[in-house]
Write a protein that holds these residues in place. Structure first.
Motif, mmCIF file in Angstrom:
data_model
loop_
_atom_site.group_PDB
_atom_site.id
_atom_site.type_symbol
_atom_site.label_atom_id
_atom_site.label_comp_id
_atom_site.label_asym_id
_atom_site.label_seq_id
_atom_site.Cartn_x
_atom_site.Cartn_y
_atom_site.Cartn_z
ATOM 1 N N SER A 108 3.948 1.040 -6.846
ATOM 2 C CA SER A 108 4.652 -0.120 -6.293
ATOM 3 C C SER A 108 3.763 -0.887 -5.318
ATOM 4 O O SER A 108 3.211 -0.314 -4.384
ATOM 5 C CB SER A 108 5.925 0.323 -5.573
ATOM 6 O OG SER A 108 6.776 1.031 -6.439
ATOM 7 N N MET A 109 3.667 -2.188 -5.521
ATOM 8 C CA MET A 109 2.890 -3.053 -4.638
ATOM 9 C C MET A 109 3.639 -3.355 -3.334
ATOM 10 O O MET A 109 3.021 -3.509 -2.285
ATOM 11 C CB MET A 109 2.580 -4.385 -5.339
ATOM 12 C CG MET A 109 1.788 -4.265 -6.611
ATOM 13 S SD MET A 109 1.677 -5.832 -7.550
ATOM 14 C CE MET A 109 0.753 -6.850 -6.411
ATOM 15 N N ASP A 110 4.961 -3.454 -3.431
ATOM 16 C CA ASP A 110 5.776 -3.952 -2.321
ATOM 17 C C ASP A 110 5.631 -3.103 -1.064
ATOM 18 O O ASP A 110 5.779 -1.876 -1.105
ATOM 19 C CB ASP A 110 7.245 -3.999 -2.743
ATOM 20 C CG ASP A 110 7.446 -4.877 -3.958
ATOM 21 O OD1 ASP A 110 7.781 -6.052 -3.789
ATOM 22 O OD2 ASP A 110 7.230 -4.378 -5.078
ATOM 23 N N GLY A 111 5.328 -3.786 0.058
ATOM 24 C CA GLY A 111 5.161 -3.100 1.329
ATOM 25 C C GLY A 111 3.778 -2.515 1.524
ATOM 26 O O GLY A 111 3.453 -2.019 2.600
ATOM 27 N N ARG A 112 2.945 -2.592 0.482
ATOM 28 C CA ARG A 112 1.586 -2.042 0.564
ATOM 29 C C ARG A 112 0.551 -3.151 0.366
ATOM 30 O O ARG A 112 -0.622 -2.865 0.103
ATOM 31 C CB ARG A 112 1.378 -0.965 -0.503
ATOM 32 C CG ARG A 112 2.330 0.224 -0.412
ATOM 33 C CD ARG A 112 1.939 1.289 -1.416
ATOM 34 N NE ARG A 112 2.741 2.488 -1.314
ATOM 35 C CZ ARG A 112 3.707 2.821 -2.182
ATOM 36 N NH1 ARG A 112 3.968 2.039 -3.208
ATOM 37 N NH2 ARG A 112 4.402 3.939 -2.018
ATOM 38 N N MET A 221 15.622 -0.382 -4.658
ATOM 39 C CA MET A 221 14.850 -1.619 -4.630
ATOM 40 C C MET A 221 14.311 -1.885 -6.029
ATOM 41 O O MET A 221 14.282 -0.989 -6.877
ATOM 42 C CB MET A 221 13.673 -1.528 -3.647
ATOM 43 C CG MET A 221 12.581 -0.556 -4.079
ATOM 44 S SD MET A 221 11.132 -0.527 -2.985
ATOM 45 C CE MET A 221 10.489 -2.185 -3.214
ATOM 46 N N THR A 222 13.948 -3.128 -6.282
ATOM 47 C CA THR A 222 13.204 -3.466 -7.489
ATOM 48 C C THR A 222 11.766 -3.706 -7.078
ATOM 49 O O THR A 222 11.482 -4.561 -6.235
ATOM 50 C CB THR A 222 13.777 -4.720 -8.169
ATOM 51 O OG1 THR A 222 15.117 -4.448 -8.580
ATOM 52 C CG2 THR A 222 12.958 -5.083 -9.395
ATOM 53 N N ALA A 223 10.868 -2.917 -7.647
ATOM 54 C CA ALA A 223 9.472 -2.930 -7.216
ATOM 55 C C ALA A 223 8.582 -3.628 -8.230
ATOM 56 O O ALA A 223 8.837 -3.592 -9.436
ATOM 57 C CB ALA A 223 8.987 -1.502 -7.012
ATOM 58 N N ARG A 224 7.513 -4.257 -7.738
ATOM 59 C CA ARG A 224 6.468 -4.817 -8.590
ATOM 60 C C ARG A 224 5.387 -3.752 -8.772
ATOM 61 O O ARG A 224 4.891 -3.206 -7.796
ATOM 62 C CB ARG A 224 5.859 -6.055 -7.952
ATOM 63 C CG ARG A 224 6.831 -7.210 -7.721
ATOM 64 C CD ARG A 224 6.181 -8.304 -6.897
ATOM 65 N NE ARG A 224 5.743 -7.791 -5.598
ATOM 66 C CZ ARG A 224 4.717 -8.281 -4.903
ATOM 67 N NH1 ARG A 224 4.007 -9.286 -5.376
ATOM 68 N NH2 ARG A 224 4.394 -7.758 -3.731
ATOM 69 N N LEU A 225 5.050 -3.474 -10.001
ATOM 70 C CA LEU A 225 4.009 -2.485 -10.272
ATOM 71 C C LEU A 225 2.649 -3.166 -10.389
ATOM 72 O O LEU A 225 2.521 -4.230 -11.016
ATOM 73 C CB LEU A 225 4.312 -1.732 -11.575
ATOM 74 C CG LEU A 225 5.636 -0.976 -11.618
ATOM 75 C CD1 LEU A 225 5.730 -0.156 -12.909
ATOM 76 C CD2 LEU A 225 5.827 -0.085 -10.403
ATOM 77 N N GLY A 226 1.645 -2.558 -9.772
ATOM 78 C CA GLY A 226 0.307 -3.130 -9.803
ATOM 79 C C GLY A 226 -0.760 -2.058 -9.811
ATOM 80 O O GLY A 226 -0.473 -0.855 -9.824
#
Length: 278
Positions: A108-112, A221-226
């Motif tokens: 997960s990209m979110d918050g990182r 949450m819905t997370a963006r994967l990267g």
């Protein structure tokens, strides 16, 4: 700038082809894919066992959504991919000391955003809570004073460790487990009231082991994967990979790969394809 990057990518591909031609001439072999890929520079990808994104196939080789996406995406950039299994808790240290080139494993990209250089997003994934079928837990608020199991250093762990500021109830206990597979055992044996993880991974476990959990309707949450690269990385490979993701979303390659593993690819693409045409 984009023309420059595409020029670099073309140069990398031409170099790989030239190396391949030299290799074929020296070995007396023609038309073999193995020779072509052997001539490519290698990108070392760090991941862990996380079906359906990355796991060992029946032939003993890595397979899964992320493995196929990485092979295709880096192949378009003129690289050959080598997947290595890492201690997920040490992922940041490993990418910063160049043991691996990037971290790729339903991450997960979110918050990182400030911890790494990112390529992506290439998919969306819901972080959810699952309970046993006979559980009386129906909502996230029902988790108050319950025991929840998560994998350590993951987004669900972070959310529950900061429960109050994330609008989550206070737990009686949070089990942070290094081994992802222990999440399911902990819930099955009744040591935990619930587990939290990527929805796709939970559904894959249920499918593989004929186990039925109930996933709460409300996601964490819905997370963006990267794909994560070291923050101090000096080249523009993360940006090149992001551009390739956009190409693969636009030409349907991502959808095709995801559909081989998940029944509802739209659920994980959720507007990403549309954004490539904006």
């Amino acid at each position: 700038m984009k023309k420059h990057r595409r020029g670099l990518r073309l140069a990398a591909c031409l170099l790989a082809l030239a190396m391949c031609a030299a290799l074929l001439c020296s070995c007396g072999r023609t038309g073999k894919t193995d020779d072509y890929t052997a001539a490519m520079p290698v990108i070392v990808v760090g991941s862990d066992n996380y079906p359906p994104f990355n796991y060992m196939g029946t032939d003993g080789a890595p397979t899964g959504i992320d493995v196929e996406l990485a092979t295709e995406a880096f192949g378009r950039l003129g690289y050959r991919v080598k997947f290595v299994t890492i201690d997920w808790e040490k992922k940041k240290e490993l990418v910063e000391n160049d043991t691996i080139d990037c971290i790729w494993g339903s991450f997960s990209m979110d918050g990182r955003e400030e911890e790494y250089q990112w390529a992506g997003p290439y998919l969306h994934s819901r972080q959810v809570v699952a309970v046993r079928s006979d559980s009386d837990i129906r909502t996230l608020q029902d988790l108050a004073d319950k025991v929840v199991a998560v994998q350590s250093t993951t987004k669900p762990e972070e959310l529950f460790l900061n429960a109050e500021q994330n609008g989550l109830p206070r737990l009686r206990r949070l089990y942070s487990l290094q081994n992802r597979d222990l999440l399911y055992t902990t819930l099955l044996k009744g040591y935990a009231d619930a587990l939290a993880a990527h929805e796709s991974a939970i559904r894959q476990f249920m499918k593989d082991y004929s186990v039925e959990y109930r996933i709460l309707d409300e996601p964490l949450m819905t997370a963006r994967l990267g794909v994560a690269f070291a923050k101090e990385r000096g080249d523009d490979l993360p940006q090149q990979l992001t551009e390739v993701f956009q190409e693969m979303l636009a030409d349907g390659t991502v959808r095709q790969i995801v559909s081989r593993y998940l029944d509802d690819p739209e659920h994980y693409l959720d507007g990403l394809e549309d954004s490539t045409h904006a």
